[in-house]
Design a protein around this motif. Structure first.
Motif, PDB file in Angstrom:
ATOM      1  N   LYS A  47      -7.276   3.480   2.255  1.00  0.00           N
ATOM      2  CA  LYS A  47      -7.057   2.033   2.182  1.00  0.00           C
ATOM      3  C   LYS A  47      -6.600   1.482   3.531  1.00  0.00           C
ATOM      4  CE  LYS A  47      -5.191   0.380  -1.599  1.00  0.00           C
ATOM      5  NZ  LYS A  47      -4.262   0.193  -2.741  1.00  0.00           N
ATOM      6  N   GLN A  48      -5.823   2.267   4.274  1.00  0.00           N
ATOM      7  CA  GLN A  48      -5.485   1.850   5.631  1.00  0.00           C
ATOM      8  C   GLN A  48      -6.739   1.748   6.492  1.00  0.00           C
ATOM      9  OE1 GLN A  48      -2.673   4.806   6.901  1.00  0.00           O
ATOM     10  NE2 GLN A  48      -0.911   3.751   6.008  1.00  0.00           N
TER      11      GLN A  48
ATOM     12  N   TRP B 214     -19.035  -0.969   5.824  1.00  0.00           N
ATOM     13  CA  TRP B 214     -17.603  -1.034   5.562  1.00  0.00           C
ATOM     14  C   TRP B 214     -17.085   0.309   5.043  1.00  0.00           C
ATOM     15  CZ3 TRP B 214     -15.190  -2.010   0.440  1.00  0.00           C
ATOM     16  CH2 TRP B 214     -13.808  -2.124   0.543  1.00  0.00           C
TER      17      TRP B 214
ATOM     18  N   MET C 233       0.829  -1.200   0.000  1.00  0.00           N
ATOM     19  CA  MET C 233       0.000   0.000   0.000  1.00  0.00           C
ATOM     20  C   MET C 233       0.859   1.244   0.000  1.00  0.00           C
ATOM     21  SD  MET C 233      -2.985   0.921   2.687  1.00  0.00           S
ATOM     22  CE  MET C 233      -1.885   0.650   4.056  1.00  0.00           C
TER      23      MET C 233
ATOM     24  N   ALA D   5      -9.744   1.244   5.381  1.00  0.00           N
ATOM     25  CA  ALA D   5     -10.544   0.121   4.902  1.00  0.00           C
ATOM     26  C   ALA D   5     -10.054  -1.201   5.487  1.00  0.00           C
ATOM     27  CB  ALA D   5     -10.503   0.073   3.374  1.00  0.00           C
ATOM     28  N   ARG D   6      -8.747  -1.326   5.598  1.00  0.00           N
ATOM     29  CA  ARG D   6      -8.205  -2.562   6.184  1.00  0.00           C
ATOM     30  C   ARG D   6      -8.541  -2.663   7.676  1.00  0.00           C
ATOM     31  NH1 ARG D   6      -3.587  -1.593   2.409  1.00  0.00           N
ATOM     32  NH2 ARG D   6      -3.659  -3.298   0.908  1.00  0.00           N
TER      33      ARG D   6
ATOM     34  N   LEU E  82     -12.173  -3.605   7.874  1.00  0.00           N
ATOM     35  CA  LEU E  82     -12.351  -5.021   7.571  1.00  0.00           C
ATOM     36  C   LEU E  82     -11.884  -5.888   8.726  1.00  0.00           C
ATOM     37  CD1 LEU E  82     -13.150  -7.159   5.510  1.00  0.00           C
ATOM     38  CD2 LEU E  82     -10.842  -7.030   4.561  1.00  0.00           C
ATOM     39  N   LEU E  83     -10.788  -5.504   9.354  1.00  0.00           N
ATOM     40  CA  LEU E  83     -10.301  -6.267  10.505  1.00  0.00           C
ATOM     41  C   LEU E  83     -11.301  -6.229  11.652  1.00  0.00           C
ATOM     42  CD1 LEU E  83      -8.010  -7.850  11.858  1.00  0.00           C
ATOM     43  CD2 LEU E  83      -7.008  -5.668  12.551  1.00  0.00           C
TER      44      LEU E  83
ATOM     45  N   SER F 152     -14.519   2.742   6.917  1.00  0.00           N
ATOM     46  CA  SER F 152     -13.266   3.086   6.235  1.00  0.00           C
ATOM     47  C   SER F 152     -13.014   4.581   6.298  1.00  0.00           C
ATOM     48  CB  SER F 152     -13.325   2.620   4.769  1.00  0.00           C
ATOM     49  OG  SER F 152     -13.514   1.224   4.692  1.00  0.00           O
TER      50      SER F 152
END
Length: 463
Positions: free
Chosen positions: A71-72, A142, A1, A74-75, A78-79, A146
């Protein structure tokens, strides 16, 4: 990333391009002269140039950095959802079996383990057939998480841009499908692990109870549900065990083990396995569609960039086959009525100060960086041809056929023409091979060129 700047993925490029388009639609056009020049220099078709322009603007305005933050986030989102799925699945397994102090009603346990999962699965399948979009609630959750985790105000257009981009190829269903089935798969795996842990450490008895029904429907249902798991080696209680479980708590360990194996088989075959297969299917379809994802250059936000990114003189070199000979030019064909001197720059970037200090009698025709500016100058030269015309070119750019055709056309409207190949800026070097290409192309055109400013020639007609 973190290597998005040096090696963005194709999806990142198109995502940022869409985000720039949405930003310009909401806030108005951005200052993009340098971005447009870089895109023209990079070349390619219209979609490639639009992408190059957008990536440069995104890096300049911090949108690329915002994407990395998004994107960080989003991860992290998701976690968090994965952890919630694991805890929920483990809770289902614990609630289904209890603490072992009371017999376990096998059908109540089965319903609590698979009921909600199967209902959601049926709803997803119905949405796939009729509504076209699935997992919208989890998807919105989500995206919302995010954005909260990203904590970047510049990321406001990233989530809408992703949705708009994916909707064109209807990839939302597969991305959200992979998310939904993946989370349910984790929940079912956690439930199975909890069941195994409880069954291995506690002594459970299994019963079924009814007031209205006889034993035969339970016997039939148990055998039907156990048919597929039995193919994988899971046990199915026989008729005697089933009848005994309906009368009293069975004391035989073989009956306990048979019911435990039957219950595990049901959860694996009807709960975990369908989610695993559907998650793999959605992931496969998502990757296939992602590789075919392209920009829609017919959108209004892109269509108006055509003239700026693909000027007519450049499009000639892309659309037509290469001619065997470059355009010919013979100096001095204009009559003696030509007078005056003109200096013009061809597609120069902002790093180079322009125009230079000009002697008296020398006119500055500005920069030619668009179709309109070229047409305007050609029309002016056709009406008032100068005796001397100097054209400044940046030799860092390739001498494409479109640029050479424009040089020849300008030269045909002047008494004498000279090409000024600008020196490199401080800290930069010229590509000798590309400079040699310029010399060769200008020699074939018959146009004289110089590496130093032809100001004396413009003013006096000689060096």
């Amino acid at each position: 990333m973190e290597d998005l700047v040096t090696a963005p993925t194709p999806l990142d490029k198109r995502w940022l391009t869409e985000a720039v388009r949405l930003r310009e639609e909401h806030a108005g056009p951005l200052e993009d002269q340098e971005a447009n020049r870089r895109a023209r220099q990079q070349g390619g078709d219209l979609a490639a140039r639009i992408e190059t322009r957008a990536l440069w603007l995104a890096e300049r305005d911090g949108l690329a950095e915002a994407l990395r933050h998004w994107k960080q986030g989003a991860r992290l989102a998701l976690l968090a959802m994965m952890m919630l799925a694991v805890v929920s699945g483990a809770g289902l397994g614990l609630a289904a079996l209890g603490d072992g102090q009371r017999p376990v009603n096998v059908f109540w346990a089965l319903g609590s383990l698979l009921g909600l999962n199967l209902l959601m699965l049926i709803g997803w399948a119905g949405g796939l057939l009729f509504a076209g979009e699935q997992g919208a609630t989890l998807g919105r959750l989500w995206l919302w998480l995010s954005e909260r985790f990203a904590r970047d105000a510049k990321a406001a257009h990233l989530a809408p841009a992703l949705v708009v981009l994916l909707q064109r190829k209807r990839l939302n269903r597969w991305l959200l499908g992979a998310l939904v089935h993946g989370l349910w798969l984790l929940a079912m795996m956690a439930a199975v692990v909890m069941l195994l842990a409880l069954l291995a450490t506690r002594r459970y008895g299994f019963v079924w109870e009814t007031t209205l029904l006889a034993a035969e429907p339970f016997i039939t249902l148990t055998h039907i549900l156990g048919a597929l798991p039995s193919l994988l080696g899971f046990a199915v209680p026989d008729e005697a065990m089933i009848r005994a479980s309906g009368a009293t708590l069975p004391a035989l360990d073989i009956a306990r083990q048979a019911w435990a194996s039957w219950l595990l088989g049901e959860v694996l075959v009807y709960g975990l396995l369908p989610r695993l297969l559907l998650a793999l299917l959605c992931l496969w379809r998502w990757r296939q569609g992602r590789n075919r994802l392209q920009l829609d250059v017919s959108l209004p936000g892109y269509a108006h960039l055509r003239e700026a990114l693909m000027p007519s003189s450049e499009r000639l070199g892309v659309q037509d086959a290469a001619p065997e000979l470059l355009p010919e030019f013979h100096a001095g064909h204009l009559d003696a009525s030509a007078s005056g001197a003109v200096l013009v720059g061809l597609e120069l970037d902002d790093q180079r100060p322009w125009p230079p200090a000009l002697p008296a009698g020398v006119s500055d025709a500005g920069l030619l960086d668009s179709r309109e500016s070229r047409n305007k100058l050609l029309e002016q030269l056709s009406r008032f041809p100068p005796a001397r015309l100097a054209i400044a070119c940046d030799p860092r750019r390739s001498p494409d056929r479109g640029s050479l055709a424009l040089l020849a056309e300008l030269a045909r409207n002047a008494g004498a023409t000279r090409i000024w190949l600008l020196p490199a800026l401080t800290g930069q070097t010229l590509d000798r091979a590309r400079l040699s290409d310029w010399h060769e192309a200008l020699d074939r055109l018959g146009l004289p060129y110089a590496d130093s400013a032809p100001l004396n020639w413009l003013e006096q007609g000689h060096d």
